[in-house]
Write a protein that holds these residues in place. Structure first.
Motif, PDB file in Angstrom:
ATOM      1  N   MET A 157       3.788  -4.534   2.837  1.00 60.41           N
ATOM      2  CA  MET A 157       4.654  -3.354   2.865  1.00 60.41           C
ATOM      3  C   MET A 157       3.781  -2.116   2.672  1.00 60.41           C
ATOM      4  SD  MET A 157       7.602  -4.293   0.057  1.00 60.41           S
ATOM      5  CE  MET A 157       8.940  -3.433   0.865  1.00 60.41           C
ATOM      6  N   THR A 158       4.133  -1.062   3.392  1.00 61.08           N
ATOM      7  CA  THR A 158       3.431   0.213   3.187  1.00 61.08           C
ATOM      8  C   THR A 158       4.458   1.319   2.999  1.00 61.08           C
ATOM      9  OG1 THR A 158       1.546  -0.512   4.515  1.00 61.08           O
ATOM     10  CG2 THR A 158       1.819   1.858   4.246  1.00 61.08           C
ATOM     11  N   PHE A 159       4.297   2.070   1.931  1.00 67.91           N
ATOM     12  CA  PHE A 159       5.179   3.205   1.679  1.00 67.91           C
ATOM     13  C   PHE A 159       4.469   4.487   2.081  1.00 67.91           C
ATOM     14  CE2 PHE A 159       6.729  -0.051  -1.245  1.00 67.91           C
ATOM     15  CZ  PHE A 159       8.064  -0.087  -0.832  1.00 67.91           C
ATOM     16  N   LEU A 160       5.103   5.215   3.003  1.00 63.82           N
ATOM     17  CA  LEU A 160       4.571   6.520   3.400  1.00 63.82           C
ATOM     18  C   LEU A 160       5.357   7.579   2.659  1.00 63.82           C
ATOM     19  CD1 LEU A 160       2.851   8.416   5.097  1.00 63.82           C
ATOM     20  CD2 LEU A 160       4.475   8.114   6.985  1.00 63.82           C
ATOM     21  N   LEU A 161       4.714   8.191   1.669  1.00 68.37           N
ATOM     22  CA  LEU A 161       5.386   9.231   0.894  1.00 68.37           C
ATOM     23  C   LEU A 161       5.240  10.570   1.611  1.00 68.37           C
ATOM     24  CD1 LEU A 161       5.728   7.013  -1.119  1.00 68.37           C
ATOM     25  CD2 LEU A 161       4.849   8.490  -2.910  1.00 68.37           C
ATOM     26  N   GLN A 162       6.358  11.226   1.786  1.00 65.88           N
ATOM     27  CA  GLN A 162       6.340  12.498   2.504  1.00 65.88           C
ATOM     28  C   GLN A 162       6.838  13.615   1.604  1.00 65.88           C
ATOM     29  OE1 GLN A 162       8.728  11.622   5.964  1.00 65.88           O
ATOM     30  NE2 GLN A 162       6.892  11.443   7.215  1.00 65.88           N
ATOM     31  N   SER A 180       9.564  12.280  -0.799  1.00 68.46           N
ATOM     32  CA  SER A 180       9.229  12.204  -2.227  1.00 68.46           C
ATOM     33  C   SER A 180       9.396  13.525  -2.972  1.00 68.46           C
ATOM     34  CB  SER A 180       7.806  11.668  -2.394  1.00 68.46           C
ATOM     35  OG  SER A 180       6.894  12.541  -1.780  1.00 68.46           O
ATOM     36  N   ALA A 181       9.872  14.567  -2.261  1.00 66.04           N
ATOM     37  CA  ALA A 181      10.112  15.833  -2.967  1.00 66.04           C
ATOM     38  C   ALA A 181      11.494  15.783  -3.611  1.00 66.04           C
ATOM     39  CB  ALA A 181      10.001  17.002  -1.985  1.00 66.04           C
ATOM     40  N   ARG A 182      11.685  14.803  -4.477  1.00 63.59           N
ATOM     41  CA  ARG A 182      12.968  14.561  -5.158  1.00 63.59           C
ATOM     42  C   ARG A 182      12.648  14.133  -6.576  1.00 63.59           C
ATOM     43  NH1 ARG A 182      15.563   9.756  -2.652  1.00 63.59           N
ATOM     44  NH2 ARG A 182      13.471   9.158  -2.003  1.00 63.59           N
ATOM     45  N   ALA A 209      11.545   6.414  -7.256  1.00 61.82           N
ATOM     46  CA  ALA A 209      11.136   5.111  -7.805  1.00 61.82           C
ATOM     47  C   ALA A 209      12.195   4.051  -7.507  1.00 61.82           C
ATOM     48  CB  ALA A 209      10.896   5.227  -9.309  1.00 61.82           C
ATOM     49  N   LYS A 210      13.441   4.442  -7.637  1.00 67.22           N
ATOM     50  CA  LYS A 210      14.539   3.501  -7.419  1.00 67.22           C
ATOM     51  C   LYS A 210      14.608   3.056  -5.957  1.00 67.22           C
ATOM     52  CE  LYS A 210      19.347   3.178  -8.565  1.00 67.22           C
ATOM     53  NZ  LYS A 210      20.556   3.924  -8.858  1.00 67.22           N
ATOM     54  N   ASP A 211      14.396   3.990  -5.041  1.00 67.72           N
ATOM     55  CA  ASP A 211      14.390   3.630  -3.609  1.00 67.72           C
ATOM     56  C   ASP A 211      13.281   2.616  -3.323  1.00 67.72           C
ATOM     57  OD1 ASP A 211      16.452   5.348  -3.203  1.00 67.72           O
ATOM     58  OD2 ASP A 211      15.313   6.850  -2.075  1.00 67.72           O
ATOM     59  N   SER A 239       0.830  -1.207   0.000  1.00 72.18           N
ATOM     60  CA  SER A 239       0.000   0.000   0.000  1.00 72.18           C
ATOM     61  C   SER A 239       0.867   1.260   0.000  1.00 72.18           C
ATOM     62  CB  SER A 239      -0.959   0.005   1.197  1.00 72.18           C
ATOM     63  OG  SER A 239      -0.236   0.023   2.403  1.00 72.18           O
ATOM     64  N   PHE A 240       0.276   2.308  -0.565  1.00 69.13           N
ATOM     65  CA  PHE A 240       0.915   3.625  -0.574  1.00 69.13           C
ATOM     66  C   PHE A 240       0.038   4.575   0.220  1.00 69.13           C
ATOM     67  CE2 PHE A 240       4.501   3.847  -3.623  1.00 69.13           C
ATOM     68  CZ  PHE A 240       4.505   2.521  -4.017  1.00 69.13           C
ATOM     69  N   GLU A 241       0.654   5.318   1.122  1.00 72.77           N
ATOM     70  CA  GLU A 241      -0.076   6.268   1.957  1.00 72.77           C
ATOM     71  C   GLU A 241       0.624   7.619   1.937  1.00 72.77           C
ATOM     72  OE1 GLU A 241      -2.931   5.760   3.470  1.00 72.77           O
ATOM     73  OE2 GLU A 241      -3.154   3.569   3.492  1.00 72.77           O
ATOM     74  N   GLY A 242      -0.078   8.609   2.468  1.00 69.53           N
ATOM     75  CA  GLY A 242       0.486   9.965   2.533  1.00 69.53           C
ATOM     76  C   GLY A 242      -0.604  10.970   2.200  1.00 69.53           C
ATOM     77  N   ILE A 243      -0.325  12.238   2.512  1.00 68.62           N
ATOM     78  CA  ILE A 243      -1.338  13.252   2.208  1.00 68.62           C
ATOM     79  C   ILE A 243      -1.377  13.517   0.700  1.00 68.62           C
ATOM     80  CG2 ILE A 243      -1.247  14.296   4.517  1.00 68.62           C
ATOM     81  CD1 ILE A 243       0.407  16.592   3.196  1.00 68.62           C
ATOM     82  N   GLU A 244      -2.263  14.408   0.298  1.00 67.17           N
ATOM     83  CA  GLU A 244      -2.432  14.693  -1.125  1.00 67.17           C
ATOM     84  C   GLU A 244      -1.148  15.292  -1.739  1.00 67.17           C
ATOM     85  OE1 GLU A 244      -5.070  14.135   1.092  1.00 67.17           O
ATOM     86  OE2 GLU A 244      -6.408  14.437  -0.604  1.00 67.17           O
ATOM     87  N   LYS A 245      -1.018  15.019  -3.013  1.00 61.17           N
ATOM     88  CA  LYS A 245       0.042  15.626  -3.847  1.00 61.17           C
ATOM     89  C   LYS A 245       1.475  15.282  -3.427  1.00 61.17           C
ATOM     90  CE  LYS A 245      -3.054  18.288  -6.103  1.00 61.17           C
ATOM     91  NZ  LYS A 245      -4.040  17.260  -6.368  1.00 61.17           N
TER      92      LYS A 245
END
Ligand code: TYD
Length: 209
Positions: free
Chosen positions: A134-139, A181-183, A189-191, A11-17
């Motif tokens: 697995m859960t990815f928290l995108l920040q 994720s501000a990269r 994607a590679k990480d 799963s992928f989580e995190g706030i919008e955008k």
């Protein structure tokens, strides 16, 4: 039912955008190129009931009761688990979810202020015990305000959601992976590929250079 699974749930989580949809697309393409059968689903959605509830939750008149909001998200989830996730996982597929149970804890719990324990108990029932591998928290950067019913809540709401995510991620570090994720998209994607690769024990071959 959860124990019959042979597939993998990510799963992928995190706030919008913060780039969830982009990264999900990248991960799915990378796994498909490695000949995995991959199914991508979003929450709320993915079933007839889920898509109808999505339109009610996000685009029709404002829902005044946070409890009603939680239960509608949960209803969409229950249907997705029964109709799509369980069958897919029992066929051994990789399912990538754009949000899952943790969104309810972060948004309805930390954001709207509903009792987190109650939400976790509702989640446990509607998912039949199914939890992501697995859960990815995108920040990424903070989010202020958007157009749909949830996005109208404003900056302070999203700050609470962000804090909530950090808290629930810290409670289960073996499942959660925090990804700034501000990269550049490729770097992120590679990480993610490296982490999935090591979970699936694929070795380091073929990770995008
Ligand atoms: P979506 O357009 O998919 O937003 P995003 O692209 O940011 O994921 O809309 C889903 C919205 O619903 C999003 O604002 C988060 C919210 N949500 C909850 O509040 N609780 C939930 O349990 C789920 C699954 C989503």
């Amino acid at each position: 039912m959860g124990r019959e699974r042979q597939g993998v749930l990510i799963s992928f989580e995190g706030i919008e955008k913060v780039g969830k949809t982009t990264q999900i697309g990248r991960l799915a393409a990378w796994l498909r190129a490695k000949k995995f059968t991959v199914r991508v689903m979003r929450e709320p959605g993915g079933t007839m009931l889920g898509e109808s509830l999505r339109s009610i939750l996000l685009h029709q008149g404002e829902i005044k009761s946070p409890q009603a909001e939680l239960l509608l998200f949960a209803a969409a989830r229950a249907e997705l688990v029964r109709e799509v996730l369980m069958p897919s996982l029992s066929r051994g597929e990789i399912v990538i979810l754009d949000r899952f149970s943790d969104s309810s804890v972060a948004y309805q719990g930390f954001g709207r202020g509903i009792d987190v324990k109650w939400i976790q108990s509702v989640n446990l029932h509607v998912t039949e015990g199914l939890s992501p591998n697995m859960t990815f928290l995108l920040q990424g950067p903070s989010f202020d305000q958007g157009d749909d019913n949830i996005e109208k809540a404003g900056r302070e709401f999203f700050d609470r959601v962000k804090t909530g995510y950090n808290k629930i991620a810290a409670e289960d570090p073996s499942r959660w992976h925090i990804i700034p994720s501000a990269r550049p998209i490729d770097e992120v994607a590679k990480d993610i590929q490296k982490l999935v690769s090591s979970y699936l024990m694929l070795g380091q071959d073929g990770i995008e250079g």
